[in-house]
Design an enzyme around this catalytic site. Structure first.
Site, mmCIF file in Angstrom:
data_model
loop_
_atom_site.group_PDB
_atom_site.id
_atom_site.type_symbol
_atom_site.label_atom_id
_atom_site.label_comp_id
_atom_site.label_asym_id
_atom_site.label_seq_id
_atom_site.Cartn_x
_atom_site.Cartn_y
_atom_site.Cartn_z
ATOM 1 N N HIS A 10 -18.935 18.472 28.911
ATOM 2 C CA HIS A 10 -18.257 17.939 30.097
ATOM 3 C C HIS A 10 -18.565 18.738 31.359
ATOM 4 O O HIS A 10 -19.107 19.859 31.307
ATOM 5 C CB HIS A 10 -16.745 17.917 29.864
ATOM 6 C CG HIS A 10 -16.199 19.284 29.611
ATOM 7 N ND1 HIS A 10 -16.012 20.216 30.605
ATOM 8 C CD2 HIS A 10 -15.824 19.889 28.463
ATOM 9 C CE1 HIS A 10 -15.533 21.332 30.085
ATOM 10 N NE2 HIS A 10 -15.420 21.164 28.788
ATOM 11 N N GLU A 83 -11.940 19.522 21.450
ATOM 12 C CA GLU A 83 -12.361 20.923 21.388
ATOM 13 C C GLU A 83 -11.540 21.704 20.366
ATOM 14 O O GLU A 83 -10.422 21.322 19.998
ATOM 15 C CB GLU A 83 -12.231 21.562 22.781
ATOM 16 C CG GLU A 83 -12.638 23.025 22.878
ATOM 17 C CD GLU A 83 -14.102 23.323 22.524
ATOM 18 O OE1 GLU A 83 -14.473 23.067 21.360
ATOM 19 O OE2 GLU A 83 -14.832 23.840 23.393
#
Length: 223
Positions: A10, A83
């Site tokens: 990201h 994550e």
């Protein structure tokens, strides 16, 4: 039959400057992170992307969303791409942790699986869920190119899992993935091939500007 997965970390977030571990924590994208999402959008439109998937965390959604919208595709949110939860290390810098417990940091640096931070998600568990998610995408999008936006640690662990490399050594095998850079793998059956690693999206003439996403909750940087 094979599938090409285009793995992307990201965009930059507000915790990058301090290099804080953000696993399950959402922190805002910076203006640069928003710009990286727009660069990825332009690259995806011109690169023949057939599907777009991402982690459920907002920093990944905000990075992947412009590409999906420009391509007219539904954003496929994959829980398995979330994550890693860093437990004791969440929201802290490595220096802060070393000041408190240098032995814990030494064990983590030596082997991130057996020496995981207290209260964190085990590396082997993160590997199992992430590789299962990527294989699911490959199975459902055979002979296609799938853009997958996720996270620095999660993607490095997944790469080790798919390529048969030691999970606890992911930090040394793949020192880092840059924000917005593309790592391409090819999955066919039980075989995975690494085609490219950490390549910035090739520059293209700018597309017509798209509305910038709200840079609200979304972020991590960690070694």
């Amino acid at each position: 039959m094979t599938t090409r997965l285009l793995l992307v970390r990201h965009g930059e977030t507000e915790w990058h400057a301090e290099n804080r571990y953000a696993g399950v924590t959402d922190v805002a994208l910076t203006s640069r992170g928003v710009a990286q999402a727009q660069d990825l959008r332009a690259w995806a439109v011109r690169s023949g992307v057939d599907a777009v998937a991402c982690s459920p965390l907002s920093r990944a959604r905000l990075t992947a969303g412009p590409a999906a919208a420009a391509l007219g595709l539904e954003l496929e949110v994959q829980e398995g791409l979330r994550e890693v939860d860093f437990g004791w290390g969440e929201g802290r810098t490595i220096q802060e942790m070393a000041d408190e417990d240098p032995e814990a940091v030494r064990r983590f640096r030596e082997d991130a699986d057996s020496g995981a931070f207290p209260g964190s998600e085990p590396v082997h568990r993160a590997a199992a869920r992430s590789t299962a998610s990527l294989r699911d995408l490959a199975d459902r999008h055979q002979r296609q190119r799938v853009l997958v936006v996720a996270h620095n640690t999660l993607l490095r662990i997944a790469l080790c899992g798919l390529l048969g490399l030691p999970l606890g050594r992911y930090r040394r095998i793949f020192p880092r993935l840059d924000n917005g850079a593309v790592t391409e793998i090819e999955i066919g059956g039980t075989q995975t091939a690494l085609r490219s690693l950490n390549v910035p999206p090739a520059p293209f003439p700018a597309l017509a500007p798209a509305p910038a996403p709200d840079p609200s909750p979304a972020g991590d940087r960690h070694p």
